[in-house]
Design an enzyme around this catalytic site. Structure first.
Site, PDB file in Angstrom:
ATOM      1  N   PRO A  40       0.811  -1.196   0.000  1.00 26.83           N
ATOM      2  CA  PRO A  40       0.000   0.000   0.000  1.00 26.83           C
ATOM      3  C   PRO A  40       0.850   1.255   0.000  1.00 26.83           C
ATOM      4  CG  PRO A  40      -0.782  -1.549   1.626  1.00 26.83           C
ATOM      5  CD  PRO A  40       0.492  -2.076   1.108  1.00 26.83           C
ATOM      6  N   GLU A  41       0.577   2.094  -0.945  1.00 29.32           N
ATOM      7  CA  GLU A  41       1.190   3.415  -1.000  1.00 29.32           C
ATOM      8  C   GLU A  41       0.091   4.408  -0.621  1.00 29.32           C
ATOM      9  OE1 GLU A  41       3.436   3.948  -4.657  1.00 29.32           O
ATOM     10  OE2 GLU A  41       3.538   1.795  -4.935  1.00 29.32           O
ATOM     11  N   LYS A  77       2.157   6.739   4.668  1.00 27.47           N
ATOM     12  CA  LYS A  77       1.495   5.444   4.454  1.00 27.47           C
ATOM     13  C   LYS A  77       1.024   4.839   5.766  1.00 27.47           C
ATOM     14  CE  LYS A  77       4.729   4.760   0.618  1.00 27.47           C
ATOM     15  NZ  LYS A  77       5.948   4.050   0.165  1.00 27.47           N
ATOM     16  N   ARG A 113      14.998  -1.300  -6.940  1.00 28.77           N
ATOM     17  CA  ARG A 113      13.600  -1.702  -7.099  1.00 28.77           C
ATOM     18  C   ARG A 113      13.297  -2.030  -8.545  1.00 28.77           C
ATOM     19  NH1 ARG A 113      10.668   0.323  -2.882  1.00 28.77           N
ATOM     20  NH2 ARG A 113       9.267  -1.347  -3.474  1.00 28.77           N
TER      21      ARG A 113
END
Length: 293
Positions: A2-3, A58, A279
């Site tokens: 979740p961002e 977040k 990433r």
DNA sequence: CACTTGACCTGTCCGC
DNA sequence: TGCGGACAGGTCAAGT
């Protein structure tokens, strides 16, 4: 996981579902996680009312009438899922979702409310955390002391955005976007999406990006975050909202998880996947070019 | 100082 | 079908 858009979607959902409820029971199966305190947690949670749900970066903050708050970071695979009192144990989740029968093996904390409804905190990878803190001390946790401004705040301007990023002249733009101390709430999905929209290569150094491009990045990032909130966030693997439902942003995504598919600007060019700032990173090789060193 | 790597965990997918 | 390795939306600490 979740961002910002996903956490904001959970916040909205929980606000509609939990306000005014009284916590009747708390159960946990998380020896190294929750509860985080050595005092009698029950006395600050049982019989108390849910006053409100806030989000910062977040992180979700569930404020209780005991002047304590439950502070939750979902990290990669966390979920906060609410079920009504008529939810049957083992019945399976009613929605088209990624959630099966609750509780499941990833359930760490279960709150039962006075009307029989329940809230489950699930976290497959256990990176997430939940802490019970005095509400007044919430801003003092290390994460909040360091975290940068909210990108969607009304008073956050393109100028402020440029000023904050410029502090990291020699860094790669994607690494800076992902740094929560620079800007709050951006993660891997929205970093890739906004950089494609602004036609900036994720590995470009901040000093090589002019003010105009920076302004475009600012505007695109905000527009994408807002669109994603509107679509209920991105469900890649685990993310669900407070009702256990998926978000639909990924069907609007331009690059994320679109490796090998045509760029929407250049149908003859395929989206590539590489590694930037440690990433997985998605780019169009035609519209996101690195400036020669 | 800036960047990389490893750690924290579990699950899934892919190649052999 | 089994097994090893890579990888997954996030941070944090330690190493280069």
């Amino acid at each position: 996981m979740p961002e910002l858009p996903e956490v904001e979607t959970v916040r909205t959902g929980l606000s509609q579902l939990l306000l005014g409820k009284l916590i009747a029971k708390e159960e946990h199966d998380w020896p190294k996680g929750f509860p985080n305190t050595d005092f009698d947690v029950q006395s600050f949670m049982i019989g108390v009312e849910i006053l409100g749900i806030r989000r910062r970066a977040k992180v979700l903050i569930i404020d209780l009438s005991s002047a304590y708050s439950l502070v939750v970071h979902l990290k990669m695979t966390g979920q906060l899922v609410f079920v009504g009192r008529d939810y049957r144990f083992g019945a399976g989740h009613p929605n088209d979702s990624l959630v099966g029968s609750l509780p499941d093996k990833s359930t760490r904390v279960t709150l039962t409310f006075d009307d029989g409804s329940r809230l489950f905190f699930n976290d497959q990878r256990k990176f997430g955390w939940m802490r019970l803190l005095p509400t007044a001390e919430v801003p003092n946790i290390d994460f909040f002391k360091r975290v940068g401004p909210e990108p969607l705040a009304d008073d956050f301007t393109a100028t402020a955005f440029r000023e904050r990023l410029k502090v990291r002249q020699n860094s790669m733009i994607k690494a800076v976007l992902l740094d929560q101390s620079v800007i709050a709430g951006v993660g891997n999905i929205y970093a890739d999406e906004s950089l494609w929209a602004a036609k900036i290569h994720p590995a470009e150094r901040v000093k090589n990006i002019g003010d105009r491009k920076m302004n475009t990045l600012f505007n695109e990032l905000r527009a994408i975050l807002k669109l994603s909130i509107d679509k209920g966030g991105s469900s890649d693997k685990n993310y669900v909202n407070a009702e256990g439902k998926r978000g639909s942003y990924l069907s609007f995504a331009n690059v994320f998880r679109r490796e090998g598919k045509p760029c929407f600007r250049h149908p003859d060019t395929l989206i590539e996947k590489s590694r930037v700032a440690g990433r997985g990173t998605h780019t169009c090789p035609k519209c996101q070019k690195l400036k020669a060193a």
